[in-house]
Every structure is written in structure tokens, then in C-alpha cells.
Design an enzyme around this catalytic site. Structure first.
Site, PDB file in Angstrom:
ATOM      1  N   CYS A 142      -2.164  -6.894   6.435  1.00 48.62           N
ATOM      2  CA  CYS A 142      -1.296  -8.117   5.966  1.00 48.62           C
ATOM      3  C   CYS A 142      -0.403  -8.822   6.621  1.00 48.62           C
ATOM      4  O   CYS A 142      -0.763  -9.893   7.236  1.00 48.62           O
ATOM      5  CB  CYS A 142      -0.583  -7.488   4.520  1.00 48.62           C
ATOM      6  SG  CYS A 142      -1.870  -7.249   3.347  1.00 48.62           S
TER       7      CYS A 142
ATOM      8  N   LEU B 261      14.510  -2.570   8.125  1.00 48.39           N
ATOM      9  CA  LEU B 261      15.182  -2.343   9.189  1.00 48.39           C
ATOM     10  C   LEU B 261      14.875  -1.347  10.007  1.00 48.39           C
ATOM     11  O   LEU B 261      15.625  -0.831  10.611  1.00 48.39           O
ATOM     12  CB  LEU B 261      16.751  -2.598   9.067  1.00 48.39           C
ATOM     13  CG  LEU B 261      17.329  -4.061   9.016  1.00 48.39           C
ATOM     14  CD1 LEU B 261      18.826  -4.145   8.617  1.00 48.39           C
ATOM     15  CD2 LEU B 261      16.929  -5.229   9.862  1.00 48.39           C
TER      16      LEU B 261
ATOM     17  N   ASN C 167       5.983 -12.667   3.383  1.00 48.68           N
ATOM     18  CA  ASN C 167       5.374 -11.809   4.310  1.00 48.68           C
ATOM     19  C   ASN C 167       6.026 -12.137   5.809  1.00 48.68           C
ATOM     20  O   ASN C 167       6.175 -11.256   6.498  1.00 48.68           O
ATOM     21  CB  ASN C 167       3.704 -11.755   4.236  1.00 48.68           C
ATOM     22  CG  ASN C 167       3.452 -10.706   3.509  1.00 48.68           C
ATOM     23  OD1 ASN C 167       4.062 -10.175   2.807  1.00 48.68           O
ATOM     24  ND2 ASN C 167       1.971 -10.647   3.361  1.00 48.68           N
TER      25      ASN C 167
ATOM     26  N   LYS D  44       0.812   2.770   8.064  1.00 42.70           N
ATOM     27  CA  LYS D  44       1.872   3.381   7.456  1.00 42.70           C
ATOM     28  C   LYS D  44       1.499   4.686   6.698  1.00 42.70           C
ATOM     29  O   LYS D  44       0.416   4.999   6.399  1.00 42.70           O
ATOM     30  CB  LYS D  44       2.396   2.449   6.442  1.00 42.70           C
ATOM     31  CG  LYS D  44       1.625   2.010   5.293  1.00 42.70           C
ATOM     32  CD  LYS D  44       1.929   0.828   4.280  1.00 42.70           C
ATOM     33  CE  LYS D  44       3.301   0.981   3.766  1.00 42.70           C
ATOM     34  NZ  LYS D  44       3.394   0.143   2.514  1.00 42.70           N
TER      35      LYS D  44
ATOM     36  N   GLY E  29       1.987  -3.036  11.144  1.00 42.61           N
ATOM     37  CA  GLY E  29       0.376  -3.393  11.525  1.00 42.61           C
ATOM     38  C   GLY E  29      -0.131  -3.608  10.213  1.00 42.61           C
ATOM     39  O   GLY E  29       0.632  -4.013   9.217  1.00 42.61           O
TER      40      GLY E  29
ATOM     41  N   GLU F 296       0.807  -1.004   0.135  1.00 42.36           N
ATOM     42  CA  GLU F 296      -0.213  -0.044   0.065  1.00 42.36           C
ATOM     43  C   GLU F 296       1.000   1.264  -0.111  1.00 42.36           C
ATOM     44  O   GLU F 296       2.014   1.268   0.556  1.00 42.36           O
ATOM     45  CB  GLU F 296      -0.799   0.035   1.245  1.00 42.36           C
ATOM     46  CG  GLU F 296      -2.096  -1.086   1.032  1.00 42.36           C
ATOM     47  CD  GLU F 296      -2.899  -1.211   2.065  1.00 42.36           C
ATOM     48  OE1 GLU F 296      -3.075  -0.387   2.946  1.00 42.36           O
ATOM     49  OE2 GLU F 296      -3.561  -2.230   2.170  1.00 42.36           O
TER      50      GLU F 296
ATOM     51  N   ALA G  11      13.526   0.271  12.943  1.00 43.99           N
ATOM     52  CA  ALA G  11      13.076   0.040  14.183  1.00 43.99           C
ATOM     53  C   ALA G  11      11.930   0.997  14.844  1.00 43.99           C
ATOM     54  O   ALA G  11      11.889   2.112  14.121  1.00 43.99           O
ATOM     55  CB  ALA G  11      14.076   0.013  15.273  1.00 43.99           C
TER      56      ALA G  11
HETATM   57  N1  LIG Z   1      -4.049  -4.698   0.476  1.00 42.35           N
HETATM   58  C1  LIG Z   1      -2.863  -5.054   0.077  1.00 42.35           C
HETATM   59  O1  LIG Z   1      -1.886  -4.269   0.153  1.00 42.35           O
HETATM   60  C2  LIG Z   1      -2.686  -6.585  -0.433  1.00 42.35           C
HETATM   61  C3  LIG Z   1      -1.507  -6.906  -0.973  1.00 42.35           C
HETATM   62  C4  LIG Z   1      -1.209  -8.162  -1.501  1.00 42.35           C
HETATM   63  C5  LIG Z   1      -2.176  -9.057  -1.121  1.00 42.35           C
HETATM   64  N2  LIG Z   1      -3.445  -8.813  -0.302  1.00 42.35           N
HETATM   65  C6  LIG Z   1      -4.538  -9.695  -0.314  1.00 42.35           C
HETATM   66  O2  LIG Z   1      -5.542  -9.623  -1.031  1.00 42.35           O
HETATM   67  C7  LIG Z   1      -6.665  -9.870  -0.507  1.00 42.35           C
HETATM   68  C8  LIG Z   1      -7.564  -8.499  -0.549  1.00 42.35           C
HETATM   69  O3  LIG Z   1      -7.009  -7.728   0.541  1.00 42.35           O
HETATM   70  P1  LIG Z   1      -7.495  -6.203   0.281  1.00 42.35           P
HETATM   71  O4  LIG Z   1      -6.688  -5.576   1.130  1.00 42.35           O
HETATM   72  O5  LIG Z   1      -7.802  -5.704  -0.972  1.00 42.35           O
HETATM   73  O6  LIG Z   1      -9.082  -6.321   1.151  1.00 42.35           O
HETATM   74  P2  LIG Z   1     -10.275  -5.273   0.999  1.00 42.35           P
HETATM   75  O7  LIG Z   1     -11.144  -5.612   2.348  1.00 42.35           O
HETATM   76  O8  LIG Z   1      -9.847  -3.854   0.829  1.00 42.35           O
HETATM   77  O9  LIG Z   1     -11.063  -5.703  -0.229  1.00 42.35           O
HETATM   78  C9  LIG Z   1     -11.769  -6.988  -0.381  1.00 42.35           C
HETATM   79  C10 LIG Z   1     -13.030  -6.556  -1.160  1.00 42.35           C
HETATM   80  O10 LIG Z   1     -13.626  -7.634  -1.478  1.00 42.35           O
HETATM   81  C11 LIG Z   1     -15.214  -7.522  -1.561  1.00 42.35           C
HETATM   82  N3  LIG Z   1     -15.857  -8.943  -1.509  1.00 42.35           N
HETATM   83  C12 LIG Z   1     -15.983  -9.709  -0.246  1.00 42.35           C
HETATM   84  N4  LIG Z   1     -16.698 -10.898  -0.459  1.00 42.35           N
HETATM   85  C13 LIG Z   1     -16.744 -10.840  -1.987  1.00 42.35           C
HETATM   86  C14 LIG Z   1     -17.562 -11.561  -2.871  1.00 42.35           C
HETATM   87  N5  LIG Z   1     -18.222 -12.494  -2.613  1.00 42.35           N
HETATM   88  N6  LIG Z   1     -17.776 -11.024  -4.130  1.00 42.35           N
HETATM   89  C15 LIG Z   1     -17.241  -9.857  -4.360  1.00 42.35           C
HETATM   90  N7  LIG Z   1     -16.579  -8.952  -3.691  1.00 42.35           N
HETATM   91  C16 LIG Z   1     -16.388  -9.372  -2.299  1.00 42.35           C
HETATM   92  C17 LIG Z   1     -15.159  -6.497  -0.223  1.00 42.35           C
HETATM   93  O11 LIG Z   1     -16.558  -5.963  -0.472  1.00 42.35           O
HETATM   94  C18 LIG Z   1     -13.931  -5.676  -0.394  1.00 42.35           C
HETATM   95  O12 LIG Z   1     -14.274  -4.421  -1.367  1.00 42.35           O
HETATM   96  C19 LIG Z   1      -6.237 -10.294   1.031  1.00 42.35           C
HETATM   97  O13 LIG Z   1      -6.346 -11.741   0.952  1.00 42.35           O
HETATM   98  C20 LIG Z   1      -4.778  -9.771   1.092  1.00 42.35           C
HETATM   99  O14 LIG Z   1      -4.283 -10.421   2.350  1.00 42.35           O
HETATM  100  C21 LIG Z   1      -3.637  -7.643  -0.125  1.00 42.35           C
HETATM  101  O1  LIG Z   2      11.371  -1.215   8.403  1.00 43.91           O
HETATM  102  C1  LIG Z   2      10.166  -1.219   8.382  1.00 43.91           C
HETATM  103  C2  LIG Z   2       9.171  -1.544   7.464  1.00 43.91           C
HETATM  104  C3  LIG Z   2       7.947  -1.655   7.721  1.00 43.91           C
HETATM  105  N1  LIG Z   2       7.326  -1.314   9.040  1.00 43.91           N
HETATM  106  C4  LIG Z   2       5.939  -1.473   9.132  1.00 43.91           C
HETATM  107  O2  LIG Z   2       5.472  -2.651   8.740  1.00 43.91           O
HETATM  108  C5  LIG Z   2       4.089  -2.571   8.250  1.00 43.91           C
HETATM  109  C6  LIG Z   2       4.059  -3.008   6.895  1.00 43.91           C
HETATM  110  O3  LIG Z   2       4.524  -2.283   6.052  1.00 43.91           O
HETATM  111  P1  LIG Z   2       4.780  -2.594   4.439  1.00 43.91           P
HETATM  112  O4  LIG Z   2       5.012  -4.224   4.361  1.00 43.91           O
HETATM  113  O5  LIG Z   2       5.595  -1.539   3.716  1.00 43.91           O
HETATM  114  O6  LIG Z   2       3.073  -2.531   4.072  1.00 43.91           O
HETATM  115  P2  LIG Z   2       1.916  -3.416   3.526  1.00 43.91           P
HETATM  116  O7  LIG Z   2       1.287  -2.622   2.490  1.00 43.91           O
HETATM  117  O8  LIG Z   2       1.052  -4.188   4.615  1.00 43.91           O
HETATM  118  O9  LIG Z   2       2.626  -4.427   2.591  1.00 43.91           O
HETATM  119  C7  LIG Z   2       3.033  -5.828   2.976  1.00 43.91           C
HETATM  120  O10 LIG Z   2       1.917  -6.775   2.967  1.00 43.91           O
HETATM  121  C8  LIG Z   2       1.323  -6.576   1.496  1.00 43.91           C
HETATM  122  C9  LIG Z   2       0.073  -7.693   1.568  1.00 43.91           C
HETATM  123  O11 LIG Z   2       0.356  -8.844   1.638  1.00 43.91           O
HETATM  124  C10 LIG Z   2       2.464  -7.387   0.591  1.00 43.91           C
HETATM  125  O12 LIG Z   2       1.928  -7.520  -0.636  1.00 43.91           O
HETATM  126  C11 LIG Z   2       3.892  -6.467   0.712  1.00 43.91           C
HETATM  127  O13 LIG Z   2       4.535  -7.064  -0.263  1.00 43.91           O
HETATM  128  C12 LIG Z   2       4.077  -6.409   2.005  1.00 43.91           C
HETATM  129  O14 LIG Z   2       5.162  -5.571   2.134  1.00 43.91           O
HETATM  130  C13 LIG Z   2       3.770  -1.039   8.536  1.00 43.91           C
HETATM  131  O15 LIG Z   2       2.896  -0.943   9.593  1.00 43.91           O
HETATM  132  C14 LIG Z   2       5.216  -0.515   8.578  1.00 43.91           C
HETATM  133  O16 LIG Z   2       5.044   0.637   9.362  1.00 43.91           O
HETATM  134  C15 LIG Z   2       8.247  -1.205   9.959  1.00 43.91           C
HETATM  135  O17 LIG Z   2       7.874  -0.993  11.137  1.00 43.91           O
HETATM  136  N2  LIG Z   2       9.483  -1.179   9.729  1.00 43.91           N
END
Ligand SMILES: NC(=O)c1ccc[n+]([C@@H]2O[C@H](COP(=O)([O-])OP(=O)(O)OC[C@H]3O[C@@H](n4cnc5c(N)ncnc54)[C@H](O)[C@@H]3O)[C@@H](O)[C@H]2O)c1
Ligand SMILES: O=c1ccn([C@@H]2O[C@H](COP(=O)(O)OP(=O)(O)O[C@H]3O[C@H](CO)[C@@H](O)[C@H](O)[C@H]3O)[C@@H](O)[C@H]2O)c(=O)[nH]1
Length: 439
Positions: free
Chosen positions: A264, A254, A212, A327, A261, A152, A256
């Protein structure tokens, strides 16, 4: 190519628009009518740099549309499943009902030769079970697992320019068919030489949870060092710089501070442990329990530190919390360390005002008991202590001289080791941080 994207949250909405950007004809489907209406109107339902511009641009081409109607997925060659897999309430395991629901809805429209592609993060074993379900109901339809690694705050860039592509494929001729369809989807990315890993389903699913887990472990490693730095007077930031110069270690992840949070890392390491337990392999991942413990201890330590600087009691003290998102460059407050700390401070009697450049609206909805301010200056008005808990650029670049004029006591707690210690102390602030000397 015609593509459907099921689930249009942080992952799916960006994926849908990015696939349209690559030239495909895309329909995004979500059960949340308000989200669909917003996306269709070119309004990003969440804060993600560059996403709204991409959305507007791709909608204007006519290649992208959004709907709540699953029937509109009919006729797509590839159907991406991007729904949520949150932690189950009161358990470590992932809640798989959304994935199950999405795939079941797809079965009603799926035709032979079409490919269902899982992108959600799932427990290992999910893809094999879903492949059986799909093949059982729609003979000739296929399933692949193609985990997503976007961060994100960098979601658009990461989706269009990923470090690697991972394809979890069925065996034999079906695998070749699925690979060809995925190569067509990602042609632009594949052609530029992006590394591609092709594997069985289980490996592809595990690549995601392993990645992760490694990232979470790296963060908790440096936070464990921070605990020791606090005990010895050493400086964790210098330590991270020094070990990070070693290529084998690397400086990234790294930083700290308050720890990880978001939607994911915390839930993914817990779901991985739960799945290992189901498979009788829980011993392999017991270290992740400690990774989680170290992480959660940072939040408690932050509250202790706030109490220390407020002369031993938080009762009635005015505390400004800068940052609510998990973040910077995101409005996502899922498992936000900053909000967790803010709530703990309030429970201990502090008068807490929280601010964030993008996440106040989400925070107010989920934590209505907290008090919010629009700006850092407003939050810090008359404060006994200022806590920087999410390192937004705006907070990193605060002028400690000017900012010092609004507070009652010039006490700053740098929860992300993001401020310039020397500049803040030179401006008369007492500076405290996790794992660093006081200034
Ligand atoms: N957010 C990220 O950065 C990120 C990155 C990589 C992987 N992922 C993974 O991707 C998945 C989605 O994460 P997210 O952060 O986008 O979640 P999110 O909660 O933002 O989005 C999920 C969406 O799915 C919809 N939904 C739920 N049930 C449904 C259904 N039956 N049909 C159609 N839509 C439906 C919800 O309304 C919601 O809009 C998770 O498994 C997460 O771990 C997320
Ligand atoms: O040195 C660091 C780097 C990150 N963070 C914290 O770690 C959390 C996660 O950060 P980041 O990994 O950058 O954000 P996400 O968007 O949650 O991305 C992670 O989770 C996603 C969902 O699975 C994956 O797709 C990404 O590759 C993976 O980096 C945040 O609270 C950051 O503040 C720290 O405390 N120290």
C-alpha cells in the site's frame, strides 16, 4: 441484503467474511481458482490474525460462499470492487487493468437499481469515469466510492470497527439512493455512531491517498530525524517519545527503522505523484518524492551498517535475517524492506539465512535464491551478525543470553528499534540500530 465482493485478496476476502458477519448474504468472486477453493474450504489463503476463525464461522452460517463465476453476482443489491491496483512495472502510476476488468465483468450481470461500490485504492478521477461507464451500459445502475483503511495484521478488527466510513456519492437523487444502500450495508457500524464522511467521488478517492501519504510522511519524517541522530549521536527513539507526548504530533507512526513497505504505502504515494503529474499539479506532491527517497535510503544504510559490523566486508560472512514480511502479524512480502535488505546482503557476498514466523513460504516462492530457516535459532547458527528486520513478538522477546549461544559473533542489528538495548548489551552483544547509539 445480498452482496457480491469482487476480488478476494487481503482486502476482499476479509471484507466478504465481515459483511457475512454483519448478517448479509455474500458471494465472494475471484479469478484465482486456487484462492476461491481455499476460501470455500475455510482455509485462509494468507496469514491474518482472526481471519480464519471468522471465515469458518461465517461459512458455517450458509450466508457466505466463494466462486470464480461472475454470473453468481447477479441479483446482489451491492457489488464491492476489491481487486488490486499495483504499481505499473517501470512506472509510478497504478495499474488499473484489474479494476477495469472487474467492472466490465460486472456489467454483464448488473441490473438497474443495483450499486457498484469501489473499495480499491485508485487514482482520483477513476470513480467518475467508471460511473459513466456503468450508467452508459446499465441505465439505472449506480456507483459509489467507499475507500478502505484496514491495516494488515488488524484487518478483521479494522473492517468491523473502522475509525470512520467514507462515502463518495453521485450528485442529487442518485446520491441519496446510494447512501441509503451503503447505510443498510453498514447499519451495525453506522448505528454505533462511527463517524461518516459523505462527499463527491474525487474527495473520497483523495481521502484514501492523502491518508496513506500522511502516514508515509510521518514515518519518513522520523527516519530523517534518525539520519540526523546518526550524525549527532542523539537517540531517535527517545526523540520520538518526547515529541510524541505532544497531542498535536502523537507517538503513533513515529517508529524509526527500516521504513515502510507493503502493498500500500509505497505504491500509493507513487501513484498519487503520477496522478498529480497528469493533472498538472505535480508541484503539490514533490515532497512525496523525498518521503520515498528517505524511505529507500534506510534500506541502503542498513546494508552499510551490516558491512561495518562485519569488519568492513560481507564476503563470506554468515548473516541471519529475522523477519521477511513487510510488517509483523502478516505473511505479506510485497515490497518488503526486510527481503530487500536480505537480497542486497547476498549480492555483496554474505551467506544469508532468512526466517519469519509466517512469510517463509511466500518468500521462497518470490526470492528462491535466498536461503531459509524455520526458526530464529536455526537462522542464527554460526552467524557473524543477526539482523532483526521485522519486529515480530517472537523476535522482540528473544532471550539474548540463550540466543547468544548459537551465534559465532554476538552482533545484533536492530532494524526496527524493537529490542531492549540494555538487555542485549548486558548479555554481551554488540548492539547497533538505525538512529540510536551503539551499545
Ligand atoms: N491489503 C490492504 O491492507 C489494503 C487496505 C486498504 C486498501 N487496499 C487496496 O485494496 C485493493 C486490493 O488490495 P489487496 O491487498 O487485497 O490485493 P490482493 O492482490 O491481495 O487481492 C486482489 C485480488 O483481486 C483478484 N482479481 C484481480 N482481477 C480480478 C477480476 N477481474 N475479477 C475478480 N477478481 C480479480 C486477484 O486474483 C486477487 O485475489 C488495492 O487497491 C489496495 O491498494 C488494500
Ligand atoms: O511507525 C511506523 C509505522 C509503520 N512502519 C512501517 O510502515 C509499513 C506500513 O505499515 P502499516 O501502515 O501498519 O501497514 P499496512 O497494512 O500497509 O496499512 C497501510 O496501508 C493500508 C492500505 O492502503 C491502509 O488501509 C492502512 O490504513 C495503512 O496503515 C510497514 O512496513 C511498517 O513496518 C514504520 O516503519 N514505522
Amino acid at each position: 441484503m445480498k452482496i457480491s465482493v469482487i476480488g478476494c485478496g487481503y482486502l476482499g476476502a476479509v471484507h466478504a467474511a465481515s459483511m457475512a458477519e454483519l448478517g448479509h448474504e455474500v458471494v465472494g468472486i475471484d479469478v484465482d481458482a486456487a484462492k476461491v477453493a481455499s476460501l470455500a474450504d475455510a482455509q485462509a489463503p494468507f496469514y491474518e490474525p482472526g481471519f480464519e476463525e471468522l471465515l469458518e464461522r461465517t461459512l458455517a452460517t450458509g450466508r457466505l460462499r466463494f466462486t470464480t463465476d461472475f454470473a453468481e453476482a447477479a441479483g446482489s443489491s451491492v457489488h464491492f470492487v476489491c481487486v488490486g491496483t499495483p504499481q505499473k512495472r517501470g512506472e509510478y502510476a497504478a495499474d488499473m487493468r484489474y479494476v477495469q476488468g472487474a467492472v466490465e465483468s460486472l456489467l454483464g450481470v448488473l441490473a438497474p437499481g443495483e450499486l457498484v461500490v469501489g473499495k480499491s485504492t485508485v487514482p482520483v478521477g477513476t470513480a467518475a469515469a467508471l460511473a459513466d461507464l456503468v450508467a452508459g451500459k446499465v441505465p439505472g445502475a449506480l456507483l459509489a466510492w467507499n475507500p478502505e483503511f484496514l491495516r494488515e495484521g488488524f484487518a478483521v478488527q479494522d473492517t468491523l470497527h473502522p475509525d470512520r466510513l467514507v462515502y463518495g456519492l453521485p450528485a442529487g437523487a442518485d446520491g441519496a439512493t446510494a447512501r441509503a444502500l451503503l447505510d443498510e450495508v453498514y447499519a451495525t457500524i453506522v448505528d454505533r455512531g462511527t463517524p461518516k464522511v459523505e462527499s463527491d467521488y474525487a474527495t473520497a478517492e483523495m481521502v484514501k491517498t492523502a491518508a496513506n501519504s500522511f502516514l508515509a510522511t510521518k514515518i519518513s519524517f522520523i527516519n530523517a530525524m534518525a539520519e540526523l541522530c546518526e550524525a549527532t549521536g542523539a537517540d531517535v527513539k527517545l526523540l520520538a517519545d518526547a515529541i510524541g507526548y505532544d497531542d498535536r504530533i502523537g507517538r503513533k507512526f513515529l517508529n524509526a527503522g527500516l521504513g515502510f513497505g507493503g502493498g500500500c504505502l509505497p505504491k500509493d504515494i507513487r501513484a498519487f505523484m503520477a496522478r498529480a503529474g497528469e493533472l498538472g499539479a505535480d508541484q503539490a506532491l514533490t515532497f512525496l518524492r523525498e518521503v520515498d527517497n528517505i524511505n529507500m535510503r534506510r534500506r541502503i544504510r542498513m546494508v552499510e551498517l551490516a558491512r561495518e559490523v562485519c569488519d568492513g566486508s560481507l564476503l563470506g560472512k554468515r548473516v541471519a535475517v529475522l523477519g521477511a514480511a513487510f510488517k509483523p502479524d502478516s505473511d505479506d512480502i510485497r515490497d518488503s524492506p526486510a527481503l530487500n535488505v536480505a537480497a542486497q546482503l547476498q549480492l555483496q557476498g554474505a551467506v544469508v539465512r532468512v526466517t519469519d514466523p509466517a512469510a517463509v513460504e511466500n518468500s521462497r516462492r518470490q526470492w528462491p535464491q535466498l536461503d531459509y530457516a524455520e526458526t530464529a535459532e536455526e537462522a542464527a547458527q554460526g552467524a557473524d551478525a543477526v539482523l532483526v528486520l521485522t519486529e515480530w513478538k517472537q523476535y522482540r522477546e528473544l532471550d539474548p543470553v540463550e540466543f547468544g549461544k548459537v551465534v559465532k559473533q554476538k552482533r545484533v542489528l536492530d532494524g526496527r528499534n524493537a529490542l531492549d538495548l540494555d538487555a542485549w548489551t548486558a548479555a554481551g552483544w554488540s548492539y547497533r540500530a538505525l538512529g540510536r547509539r551503539a551499545g
